[in-house]
Write a protein that holds these residues in place. Structure first.
Motif, PDB file in Angstrom:
ATOM      1  N   MET A  25      46.531  44.742  48.723  1.00 53.70           N
ATOM      2  CA  MET A  25      46.434  45.066  47.315  1.00 53.70           C
ATOM      3  C   MET A  25      45.911  43.869  46.530  1.00 53.70           C
ATOM      4  O   MET A  25      45.053  43.985  45.655  1.00 53.70           O
ATOM      5  CB  MET A  25      47.801  45.485  46.757  1.00 53.70           C
ATOM      6  N   TYR A  26      46.432  42.680  46.872  1.00 55.90           N
ATOM      7  CA  TYR A  26      45.987  41.462  46.197  1.00 55.90           C
ATOM      8  C   TYR A  26      44.500  41.239  46.423  1.00 55.90           C
ATOM      9  O   TYR A  26      43.752  40.949  45.482  1.00 55.90           O
ATOM     10  CB  TYR A  26      46.786  40.261  46.718  1.00 55.90           C
ATOM     11  N   LYS A  27      44.068  41.393  47.670  1.00 54.78           N
ATOM     12  CA  LYS A  27      42.656  41.162  47.990  1.00 54.78           C
ATOM     13  C   LYS A  27      41.759  42.165  47.273  1.00 54.78           C
ATOM     14  O   LYS A  27      40.695  41.805  46.748  1.00 54.78           O
ATOM     15  CB  LYS A  27      42.438  41.268  49.502  1.00 54.78           C
ATOM     16  N   SER A  28      42.180  43.426  47.235  1.00 53.92           N
ATOM     17  CA  SER A  28      41.347  44.461  46.627  1.00 53.92           C
ATOM     18  C   SER A  28      41.301  44.357  45.106  1.00 53.92           C
ATOM     19  O   SER A  28      40.352  44.817  44.478  1.00 53.92           O
ATOM     20  CB  SER A  28      41.838  45.845  47.032  1.00 53.92           C
ATOM     21  N   CYS A  29      42.335  43.757  44.519  1.00 55.40           N
ATOM     22  CA  CYS A  29      42.406  43.666  43.055  1.00 55.40           C
ATOM     23  C   CYS A  29      42.160  42.257  42.534  1.00 55.40           C
ATOM     24  O   CYS A  29      42.283  42.010  41.333  1.00 55.40           O
ATOM     25  CB  CYS A  29      43.769  44.163  42.559  1.00 55.40           C
ATOM     26  N   PHE A  30      41.816  41.348  43.420  1.00 54.54           N
ATOM     27  CA  PHE A  30      41.520  39.981  42.986  1.00 54.54           C
ATOM     28  C   PHE A  30      40.131  39.940  42.347  1.00 54.54           C
ATOM     29  O   PHE A  30      39.162  40.457  42.894  1.00 54.54           O
ATOM     30  CB  PHE A  30      41.567  39.012  44.175  1.00 54.54           C
ATOM     31  N   LEU A  69      35.013  52.103  32.162  1.00 56.76           N
ATOM     32  CA  LEU A  69      33.892  51.368  32.752  1.00 56.76           C
ATOM     33  C   LEU A  69      34.371  50.124  33.491  1.00 56.76           C
ATOM     34  O   LEU A  69      33.883  49.813  34.588  1.00 56.76           O
ATOM     35  CB  LEU A  69      32.901  50.980  31.653  1.00 56.76           C
ATOM     36  N   THR A  70      35.335  49.422  32.922  1.00 56.88           N
ATOM     37  CA  THR A  70      35.842  48.197  33.537  1.00 56.88           C
ATOM     38  C   THR A  70      36.440  48.468  34.913  1.00 56.88           C
ATOM     39  O   THR A  70      36.091  47.808  35.902  1.00 56.88           O
ATOM     40  CB  THR A  70      36.906  47.539  32.644  1.00 56.88           C
ATOM     41  N   VAL A  71      37.335  49.436  34.990  1.00 58.43           N
ATOM     42  CA  VAL A  71      38.016  49.736  36.246  1.00 58.43           C
ATOM     43  C   VAL A  71      37.023  50.228  37.301  1.00 58.43           C
ATOM     44  O   VAL A  71      37.078  49.828  38.469  1.00 58.43           O
ATOM     45  CB  VAL A  71      39.147  50.765  36.022  1.00 58.43           C
ATOM     46  N   ASN A  72      36.094  51.084  36.899  1.00 63.85           N
ATOM     47  CA  ASN A  72      35.107  51.591  37.850  1.00 63.85           C
ATOM     48  C   ASN A  72      34.128  50.513  38.287  1.00 63.85           C
ATOM     49  O   ASN A  72      33.713  50.479  39.449  1.00 63.85           O
ATOM     50  CB  ASN A  72      34.361  52.786  37.263  1.00 63.85           C
ATOM     51  N   PHE A  73      33.759  49.622  37.402  1.00 60.67           N
ATOM     52  CA  PHE A  73      32.887  48.496  37.747  1.00 60.67           C
ATOM     53  C   PHE A  73      33.536  47.628  38.814  1.00 60.67           C
ATOM     54  O   PHE A  73      32.908  47.255  39.810  1.00 60.67           O
ATOM     55  CB  PHE A  73      32.607  47.665  36.489  1.00 60.67           C
ATOM     56  N   LEU A  74      34.802  47.325  38.645  1.00 59.96           N
ATOM     57  CA  LEU A  74      35.526  46.502  39.604  1.00 59.96           C
ATOM     58  C   LEU A  74      35.733  47.242  40.920  1.00 59.96           C
ATOM     59  O   LEU A  74      35.578  46.673  42.002  1.00 59.96           O
ATOM     60  CB  LEU A  74      36.871  46.078  39.016  1.00 59.96           C
ATOM     61  N   ASP A  75      36.071  48.511  40.844  1.00 54.95           N
ATOM     62  CA  ASP A  75      36.351  49.287  42.053  1.00 54.95           C
ATOM     63  C   ASP A  75      35.078  49.599  42.849  1.00 54.95           C
ATOM     64  O   ASP A  75      35.139  49.830  44.049  1.00 54.95           O
ATOM     65  CB  ASP A  75      37.049  50.599  41.675  1.00 54.95           C
ATOM     66  N   ASN A  76      33.921  49.588  42.168  1.00 56.15           N
ATOM     67  CA  ASN A  76      32.640  49.882  42.821  1.00 56.15           C
ATOM     68  C   ASN A  76      31.896  48.623  43.254  1.00 56.15           C
ATOM     69  O   ASN A  76      30.681  48.667  43.475  1.00 56.15           O
ATOM     70  CB  ASN A  76      31.734  50.682  41.883  1.00 56.15           C
ATOM     71  N   HIS A  77      32.626  47.506  43.365  1.00 60.56           N
ATOM     72  CA  HIS A  77      32.011  46.244  43.785  1.00 60.56           C
ATOM     73  C   HIS A  77      30.901  45.804  42.839  1.00 60.56           C
ATOM     74  O   HIS A  77      29.787  45.463  43.242  1.00 60.56           O
ATOM     75  CB  HIS A  77      31.486  46.349  45.226  1.00 60.56           C
ATOM     76  N   TYR A  97      44.990  45.800  38.671  1.00 53.41           N
ATOM     77  CA  TYR A  97      44.135  44.661  38.310  1.00 53.41           C
ATOM     78  C   TYR A  97      44.853  43.719  37.344  1.00 53.41           C
ATOM     79  O   TYR A  97      44.749  42.494  37.467  1.00 53.41           O
ATOM     80  CB  TYR A  97      42.833  45.154  37.680  1.00 53.41           C
ATOM     81  N   ILE A  98      45.590  44.293  36.413  1.00 50.68           N
ATOM     82  CA  ILE A  98      46.328  43.468  35.453  1.00 50.68           C
ATOM     83  C   ILE A  98      47.418  42.672  36.168  1.00 50.68           C
ATOM     84  O   ILE A  98      47.653  41.498  35.868  1.00 50.68           O
ATOM     85  CB  ILE A  98      46.931  44.350  34.344  1.00 50.68           C
ATOM     86  N   LYS A  99      48.079  43.302  37.136  1.00 54.27           N
ATOM     87  CA  LYS A  99      49.145  42.626  37.875  1.00 54.27           C
ATOM     88  C   LYS A  99      48.623  41.451  38.692  1.00 54.27           C
ATOM     89  O   LYS A  99      49.245  40.385  38.746  1.00 54.27           O
ATOM     90  CB  LYS A  99      49.842  43.630  38.808  1.00 54.27           C
ATOM     91  N   VAL A 100      47.446  41.619  39.309  1.00 55.06           N
ATOM     92  CA  VAL A 100      46.908  40.599  40.205  1.00 55.06           C
ATOM     93  C   VAL A 100      46.036  39.589  39.473  1.00 55.06           C
ATOM     94  O   VAL A 100      46.107  38.383  39.730  1.00 55.06           O
ATOM     95  CB  VAL A 100      46.101  41.262  41.344  1.00 55.06           C
ATOM     96  N   SER A 101      45.177  40.068  38.548  1.00 54.33           N
ATOM     97  CA  SER A 101      44.178  39.183  37.916  1.00 54.33           C
ATOM     98  C   SER A 101      44.050  39.491  36.430  1.00 54.33           C
ATOM     99  O   SER A 101      42.962  39.778  35.931  1.00 54.33           O
ATOM    100  CB  SER A 101      42.817  39.353  38.596  1.00 54.33           C
ATOM    101  N   ASN A 102      45.144  39.429  35.705  1.00 62.37           N
ATOM    102  CA  ASN A 102      45.151  39.861  34.315  1.00 62.37           C
ATOM    103  C   ASN A 102      44.125  39.124  33.454  1.00 62.37           C
ATOM    104  O   ASN A 102      43.373  39.734  32.689  1.00 62.37           O
ATOM    105  CB  ASN A 102      46.541  39.699  33.707  1.00 62.37           C
ATOM    106  N   SER A 103      44.073  37.803  33.568  1.00 61.65           N
ATOM    107  CA  SER A 103      43.180  37.010  32.721  1.00 61.65           C
ATOM    108  C   SER A 103      41.727  37.415  32.925  1.00 61.65           C
ATOM    109  O   SER A 103      40.981  37.638  31.958  1.00 61.65           O
ATOM    110  CB  SER A 103      43.354  35.522  33.012  1.00 61.65           C
ATOM    111  N   GLU A 104      41.307  37.528  34.180  1.00 59.32           N
ATOM    112  CA  GLU A 104      39.920  37.884  34.464  1.00 59.32           C
ATOM    113  C   GLU A 104      39.638  39.349  34.121  1.00 59.32           C
ATOM    114  O   GLU A 104      38.536  39.679  33.664  1.00 59.32           O
ATOM    115  CB  GLU A 104      39.585  37.613  35.940  1.00 59.32           C
TER     116      GLU A 104
END
Length: 278
Positions: A25-30, A69-77, A97-104
């Motif tokens: 989960m961390y790797k996928s949401c980093f 758009l943000t979530v799909n952009f991140l999830d679609n590499h 994403y907020i849990k793992v990399s909130n600032s980014e």
């Protein structure tokens, strides 16, 4: 004793499973640092049909367009060529994403909000009386030369009728006139700061409408007319064909104005065109 060993083994396997699940989960949401300033983000590879679908979801579900758009952009590499996540899945992944990399995550969201949340109209009005309009290509990042070489930071919308002062240029968004006047490269230009912080730049105008610095404008407000001014001292014109240079800029951690590719946004806005009597 064997029963005891089996119990211990099951517990260990459970702990390993939990660890691996958390690690994956961390790797996928980093999110890598300052992704918002990267080439992947700035090129904004997005299909207009994806934007249309995302906008429909936002309107029907009363959800933030930029978050979709943000979530799909991140999830679609780091591209938006398809809309992979919808409805509840968007909210679930946003929490991850907020849990793992909130600032980014917040940086990316802020960038998307600045670019997309205020969009309303295509920047060139169509004629009610003529079929002459415009054409444009994806020239973002192309080589340019004026007082030295540089990379093109926008999109040139070319006039089919090469006549200065013919095509009305309108504001794409609501906002405030932050800059107006002459620039050696951009000629007569207008810069509009939208409500979500995007800076929308209109250059090479032939003349302005009745606007001034500090004015609040609505999307669709006439800003001026397409021209061929620039590449010299004030009043210089005719150094290139009549066109509108349209740019979009966002503020990031390291840049006050970072350019992003407006080409796909223009494609999306072509269905939202205003008509004028010219």
């Amino acid at each position: 004793m064997k029963k005891y060993y089996y119990i211990v083994l099951i517990i260990l396997l459970g702990m390993i499973s939990v660890y691996l699940t958390g690690y994956m989960m961390y790797k996928s949401c980093f999110i890598k640092e300052n992704l918002v300033e990267s080439t992947e983000f700035r090129n904004l590879k997005v299909k207009e049909k994806v934007l249309k679908k995302a906008k429909k979801i936002a309107e029907n579900k009363n959800y933030d367009f930029a978050k979709i758009l943000t979530v799909n952009f991140l999830d679609n590499h780091y591209h938006l060529k398809r809309l992979h996540l919808k409805n509840k899945k968007i909210k679930h992944m946003e929490k991850m994403y907020i849990k793992v990399s909130n600032s980014e995550y917040q940086k990316i969201y802020k960038g998307f909000a600045a670019i997309f949340n205020d969009l309303k109209y295509f920047p060139v009005a169509k004629s009610k009386r003529s079929n002459f309009w415009i054409g444009y290509d994806n020239s973002f990042g192309a080589d340019r030369n004026f007082n030295g070489s540089y990379k093109h930071e926008g999109c040139d919308i070319m006039a089919q009728k090469n006549v200065s002062g013919y095509y009305p240029i309108i504001s794409v968004t609501d906002g405030v006139v932050e800059n107006i006047g002459w620039l050696p490269k951009g000629g007569y230009r207008v810069g509009i700061r939208s409500d979500n912080g995007g800076y929308f730049y209109y250059a090479h105008l032939s003349q302005y409408s009745n606007i001034k610095k500090g004015d609040s404008v609505k999307a669709g407000t006439l800003l001026g007319y397409m021209g061929d001014t620039g590449y010299g001292e004030e009043g210089t014109k005719g150094k290139f064909d009549v066109h509108l240079h349209f740019g979009i800029y966002i503020a990031t951690e390291n840049y006050e104005e970072l350019s992003v590719n407006p080409y796909y946004i223009l494609k999306y806005l072509e269905e939202n065109v205003l008509y004028a009597d010219y």
